[in-house]
Scaffold this motif. Structure first.
Motif, PDB file in Angstrom:
ATOM      1  N   ARG A 207       0.813  -1.204   0.000  1.00 55.79           N
ATOM      2  CA  ARG A 207       0.000   0.000   0.000  1.00 55.79           C
ATOM      3  C   ARG A 207       0.856   1.267   0.000  1.00 55.79           C
ATOM      4  O   ARG A 207       0.385   2.332  -0.372  1.00 55.79           O
ATOM      5  CB  ARG A 207      -0.905  -0.047   1.237  1.00 55.79           C
ATOM      6  CG  ARG A 207      -2.147   0.737   1.111  1.00 55.79           C
ATOM      7  CD  ARG A 207      -3.319   0.074   1.796  1.00 55.79           C
ATOM      8  NE  ARG A 207      -3.030  -0.256   3.195  1.00 55.79           N
ATOM      9  CZ  ARG A 207      -3.934  -0.781   4.037  1.00 55.79           C
ATOM     10  NH1 ARG A 207      -5.153  -1.027   3.610  1.00 55.79           N
ATOM     11  NH2 ARG A 207      -3.603  -1.070   5.266  1.00 55.79           N
ATOM     12  N   LYS A 210       0.972   3.779  -2.913  1.00 57.47           N
ATOM     13  CA  LYS A 210      -0.074   4.812  -3.074  1.00 57.47           C
ATOM     14  C   LYS A 210      -1.149   4.551  -4.128  1.00 57.47           C
ATOM     15  O   LYS A 210      -2.297   4.942  -3.946  1.00 57.47           O
ATOM     16  CB  LYS A 210       0.523   6.206  -3.381  1.00 57.47           C
ATOM     17  CG  LYS A 210       1.719   6.598  -2.536  1.00 57.47           C
ATOM     18  CD  LYS A 210       1.311   7.165  -1.180  1.00 57.47           C
ATOM     19  CE  LYS A 210       2.474   7.796  -0.439  1.00 57.47           C
ATOM     20  NZ  LYS A 210       3.173   6.842   0.450  1.00 57.47           N
ATOM     21  N   SER A 232       0.881  -7.185  -1.662  1.00 56.08           N
ATOM     22  CA  SER A 232       0.207  -7.501  -0.401  1.00 56.08           C
ATOM     23  C   SER A 232      -1.290  -7.654  -0.669  1.00 56.08           C
ATOM     24  O   SER A 232      -1.793  -7.282  -1.731  1.00 56.08           O
ATOM     25  CB  SER A 232       0.454  -6.396   0.621  1.00 56.08           C
ATOM     26  OG  SER A 232      -0.194  -5.211   0.204  1.00 56.08           O
ATOM     27  N   THR A 250      -2.982 -16.013   3.192  1.00 59.11           N
ATOM     28  CA  THR A 250      -4.191 -16.339   2.445  1.00 59.11           C
ATOM     29  C   THR A 250      -3.988 -16.172   0.935  1.00 59.11           C
ATOM     30  O   THR A 250      -4.925 -16.288   0.164  1.00 59.11           O
ATOM     31  CB  THR A 250      -5.377 -15.457   2.898  1.00 59.11           C
ATOM     32  OG1 THR A 250      -4.977 -14.089   2.844  1.00 59.11           O
ATOM     33  CG2 THR A 250      -5.792 -15.791   4.310  1.00 59.11           C
ATOM     34  N   SER A 265       4.172  -3.209   5.137  1.00 62.96           N
ATOM     35  CA  SER A 265       4.477  -3.026   6.556  1.00 62.96           C
ATOM     36  C   SER A 265       5.033  -4.282   7.223  1.00 62.96           C
ATOM     37  O   SER A 265       5.815  -4.195   8.154  1.00 62.96           O
ATOM     38  CB  SER A 265       3.227  -2.551   7.297  1.00 62.96           C
ATOM     39  OG  SER A 265       2.166  -3.457   7.106  1.00 62.96           O
ATOM     40  N   GLN A 269       0.289 -11.861   8.801  1.00 60.55           N
ATOM     41  CA  GLN A 269      -0.244 -12.731   7.737  1.00 60.55           C
ATOM     42  C   GLN A 269       0.585 -12.622   6.461  1.00 60.55           C
ATOM     43  O   GLN A 269       0.652 -13.556   5.680  1.00 60.55           O
ATOM     44  CB  GLN A 269      -1.694 -12.362   7.392  1.00 60.55           C
ATOM     45  CG  GLN A 269      -2.676 -12.504   8.528  1.00 60.55           C
ATOM     46  CD  GLN A 269      -2.884 -11.204   9.273  1.00 60.55           C
ATOM     47  OE1 GLN A 269      -2.173 -10.231   9.054  1.00 60.55           O
ATOM     48  NE2 GLN A 269      -3.848 -11.192  10.180  1.00 60.55           N
ATOM     49  N   HIS A 270       1.167 -11.463   6.254  1.00 59.80           N
ATOM     50  CA  HIS A 270       2.023 -11.307   5.073  1.00 59.80           C
ATOM     51  C   HIS A 270       3.314 -12.092   5.278  1.00 59.80           C
ATOM     52  O   HIS A 270       3.714 -12.902   4.436  1.00 59.80           O
ATOM     53  CB  HIS A 270       2.324  -9.826   4.816  1.00 59.80           C
ATOM     54  CG  HIS A 270       3.087  -9.610   3.544  1.00 59.80           C
ATOM     55  ND1 HIS A 270       2.469  -9.446   2.330  1.00 59.80           N
ATOM     56  CD2 HIS A 270       4.416  -9.603   3.283  1.00 59.80           C
ATOM     57  CE1 HIS A 270       3.387  -9.321   1.380  1.00 59.80           C
ATOM     58  NE2 HIS A 270       4.575  -9.421   1.936  1.00 59.80           N
ATOM     59  N   ASN A 284      11.252   0.753   3.172  1.00 58.20           N
ATOM     60  CA  ASN A 284      10.079   1.339   3.829  1.00 58.20           C
ATOM     61  C   ASN A 284      10.476   2.656   4.489  1.00 58.20           C
ATOM     62  O   ASN A 284      11.572   2.774   5.031  1.00 58.20           O
ATOM     63  CB  ASN A 284       9.548   0.341   4.873  1.00 58.20           C
ATOM     64  CG  ASN A 284       8.137   0.647   5.318  1.00 58.20           C
ATOM     65  OD1 ASN A 284       7.840   1.766   5.734  1.00 58.20           O
ATOM     66  ND2 ASN A 284       7.263  -0.340   5.238  1.00 58.20           N
TER      67      ASN A 284
END
Ligand SMILES: Cc1cc2nc3c(=O)[nH]c(=O)nc-3n(C[C@H](O)[C@H](O)[C@H](O)COP(=O)(O)OP(=O)(O)OC[C@H]3O[C@@H](n4cnc5c(N)ncnc54)[C@H](O)[C@@H]3O)c2cc1C
Ligand SMILES: Cc1cc2nc3c(=O)[nH]c(=O)nc-3n(C[C@H](O)[C@H](O)[C@H](O)COP(=O)(O)OP(=O)(O)OC[C@H]3O[C@@H](n4cnc5c(N)ncnc54)[C@H](O)[C@@H]3O)c2cc1C
Lengths: 322, 248
Positions: A207, A210, A232, A250, A265, A269-270, A284
């Protein structure tokens, strides 16, 4: 009694995964003092298997098998394993291999362990180490059946060269209409892009980018590195990128040699889905982003500055090192 | 059309994964259990078939009484009735054999399972189930339509997609794509109230044998320190990736 390994091919060429499972089969054969037989379907370059310890290859050539069909392919491997009286059958964990393995296990009444990461331990029965809880743990799993099906995680064992004197044998298993209950209407494969499953390097973005209009630099970075692109979950949920790029618990698992995470980030889960990758780089702006705790290399910086510069530097590097 | 959705009861994705009893058992202390995410996509697609094509939808889980809140949630989302095969799930083969009995009894046209469970990640139950009952099987299914007795499905392959046609009965291993994230439903009060009245049949197991056993677990080794590279010194990063990591 030899170990049977299913060596996958695509467009007549054995895939890299085929050489990895062959290397693994040779590793087990050495532990058990036996030989390795491969079974290949419509592959032309089977002689290359001799470099990875394969003693014999059963060559299946059949036009009806030109498109992948899980049930028919499982039947071919079943018959090969019966013919060779194999007690251990090894497959990769490509999408196709994961599709056919449970069918094969039922055919052979075999216990099946998936996502295996190491050679078996034979001192107390037959015990393999496999990942569980989406890479948050490993489980030592014993298989109690006479015949066993093993699914080897990709890049878990690597390629091990081992010269063997390969013999080739034509093999024509009997297939019935029942094996073709599913009709493949069309295959839509992106030919000029590496897939996440086959890639040595994956460039992934989140994300922090942007918006979808900013993916050009991600694609260019991937291009320079001959990498696959990934993203992501929110990025695919918002439709910035296709679902097929969504990686994580997932989404697709990633077990690559190099994973570059840009503007991601590092949510639990990632990370779960990508942690089997050997080297992880994070880019980042926020030094507190959890990804910095999971990565091997990190850059605190703005992707919109770092990525274009990295592309230029990598182009230079590639030019000097090829 | 009769649909059966197989529900695996798994730890929530944020759960801390720890082991007890000398690392032989998963520590369920403080863990919240949920419908396996892949199964939730499948269940939501089944609800679509119910709303649009008048399908009836049963759900099934193989597990102890502790799985009932999870299966009640599936009823609250809209399934018509539930089966719980009253035995601890031990491995994929055993679970598939138990499910096969329920599947045969119910004469389902379509059985929707998930591509894999997020706990043991076996990725085997749906394929085994299909083979055991002699149904067709499509894995990593990201789109599914049924017309008459023909299903058209899209399956994800490495680096692309494949469109397939199959007669019924069919078993799928489903995942996101069957429906979108935004289609997932949080059960409302009415759904929860109605779920209490819906049948939840406790089925006697056939006591199938498991063929594999998770003997012990270990967690990954703690990772070494990260090497931070200055954003103005990207040559350093390239050097590390080339010479140290040997990744480029
Ligand atoms: C049941 C469940 C399953 C899930 N499964 C998955 C899954 O499989 N995969 C997955 O990815 N997520 C999954 N998630 C979502 C997960 O919890 C996170 O919400 C998600 O991973 C966050 O995505 P992100 O890192 O892209 O976005 P964010 O968390 O918003 O992070 C964006 C990052 O970009 C950085 N940034 C901003 N601007 C810049 C810039 N200019 N340059 C560089 N960096 C910048 C920010 O500092 C931030 O760290 C799941 C969640 C749930 C509840
Ligand atoms: C306390 C406890 C301990 C357990 N210990 C182990 C263990 O040590 N080793 C082990 O392999 N398993 C164990 N299980 C069982 C595990 O949760 C699974 O139900 C079963 O092993 C199949 O897992 P899989 O990863 O192979 O499923 P997969 O093949 O990955 O599942 C794919 C799909 O099959 C269906 N499915 C899977 N399991 C069930 C189920 N139980 N009921 C209905 N549908 C299902 C779902 O649709 C799921 O999405 C344990 C379960 C509990 C509650």
């Amino acid at each position: 009694m030899s170990i049977l390994v299913y060596t996958e091919s695509e467009n007549g060429k054995l895939k890299k995964a085929a050489f990895e499972v062959a290397s693994y089969a040779k590793g087990i054969a050495d532990l058990m003092s036996t030989s390795v037989t491969a079974v290949s379907i419509n592959a032309d370059n089977v002689e290359e298997l001799k470099n990875y310890g394969v003693d014999k290859v059963l060559k299946v050539s059949n036009d009806k098998l030109s498109k992948f069909n899980a049930d028919a392919y499982a039947e071919v491997i079943t018959q090969a394993s019966k013919k060779e009286d194999s007690k251990i059958v090894i497959v990769s964990q490509s999408a196709n291999a994961k599709y056919l393995a449970p069918l094969l296990a039922v055919n052979l009444e075999a216990g099946y362990a998936s996502n295996i990461v190491a050679l078996p331990k034979l001192d107390e029965g037959f015990v393999v180490e496999r990942t569980a809880f989406t890479n948050k743990a490993f489980s030592m799993t014993s298989i109690s059946t006479d015949v066993k099906v093993l699914g080897l995680s990709s890049n878990a064992f690597g390629l091990k060269e081992n010269e063997a004197s390969l013999s080739e044998e034509d093999f024509s298993p009997e297939l019935s209409d029942a094996n073709f209950g599913i009709d493949v209407v069309s295959v839509d494969k992106n030919k000029d892009k590496v897939s996440i499953a086959d890639a040595e390097i994956v460039v992934s973005a989140g994300r922090g980018m942007k918006g979808p209009e900013n993916w050009e630099m991600i694609e260019e970075l991937a291009d320079v590195l001959n990498a696959a692109t990934a993203c992501s979950k929110p990025v695919s949920d918002m439709g910035w990128r296709p679902h097929s790029e969504h990686v994580g618990q997932t989404g697709k698992p990633v077990a690559t040699n190099l994973y570059i995470a840009i503007g991601i980030s590092g949510a639990i889960q990632h990370l779960a889905g990508i942690s089997a990758s050997k080297n992880k780089v994070v880019i980042n702006t926020d030094p507190e982003a959890p990804f910095f705790k999971a990565a091997d290399y990190g850059i605190v910086g703005d992707a919109f500055e770092v990525v274009p510069e990295l592309i230029e530097k990598l182009k230079e590097f590639k030019a000097n090192n090829s | 059309m009769k649909i059966l959705v197989c529900i695996s009861h798994v730890p929530d994705t944020t759960s801390k994964i720890n082991f007890v009893e000398d690392d032989t058992k998963f520590d369920t202390g403080g863990v919240q259990f949920v419908i396996n995410p892949n199964d939730e996509f499948g269940l939501t697609r089944a609800m679509w078939f119910k709303d649009k094509q008048g399908a009836t939808v049963d759900v099934v889980t193989v597990g102890g009484k502790d799985t009932e809140p999870t299966i009640r949630k599936a009823l609250a989302i809209g399934a018509d009735s539930a089966h719980r095969v009253d035995t601890e799930p031990l491995d994929g083969f055993q679970v598939a054999k138990e499910l096969a009995e329920v599947a045969k009894d119910g004469k389902y046209d379509l059985i929707i399972a998930g591509r894999e469970s997020i706990d043991y990640n076996g990725g085997m139950v749906p394929g085994m189930l299909a083979k055991l009952i002699g149904a067709n099987f499509i894995n990593t299914c990201v789109s599914l339509e049924v017309e008459g007795d023909t299903a058209t499905a899209v399956r994800e392959i490495d680096g692309g997609k494949e469109t397939l046609k199959s007669s019924l009965p069919l078993v799928i291993g489903g995942q996101k794509g069957l429906v979108e994230e935004s289609d997932l439903k949080i059960p409302n009060m009415r759904g929860i109230m109605m779920a209490r009245k819906k049948p939840l049949n406790v089925v006697e197991p056939i006591s199938a044998d498991s063929l594999t056993e998770a003997k012990s677990f270990r967690k990954p080794k703690p990772k070494g320190e990260i090497t931070l590279v200055d954003a103005d010194n990207l040559d350093k990063l390239i050097d590390l990736l080339h010479n140290e990591a040997k990744a480029i």
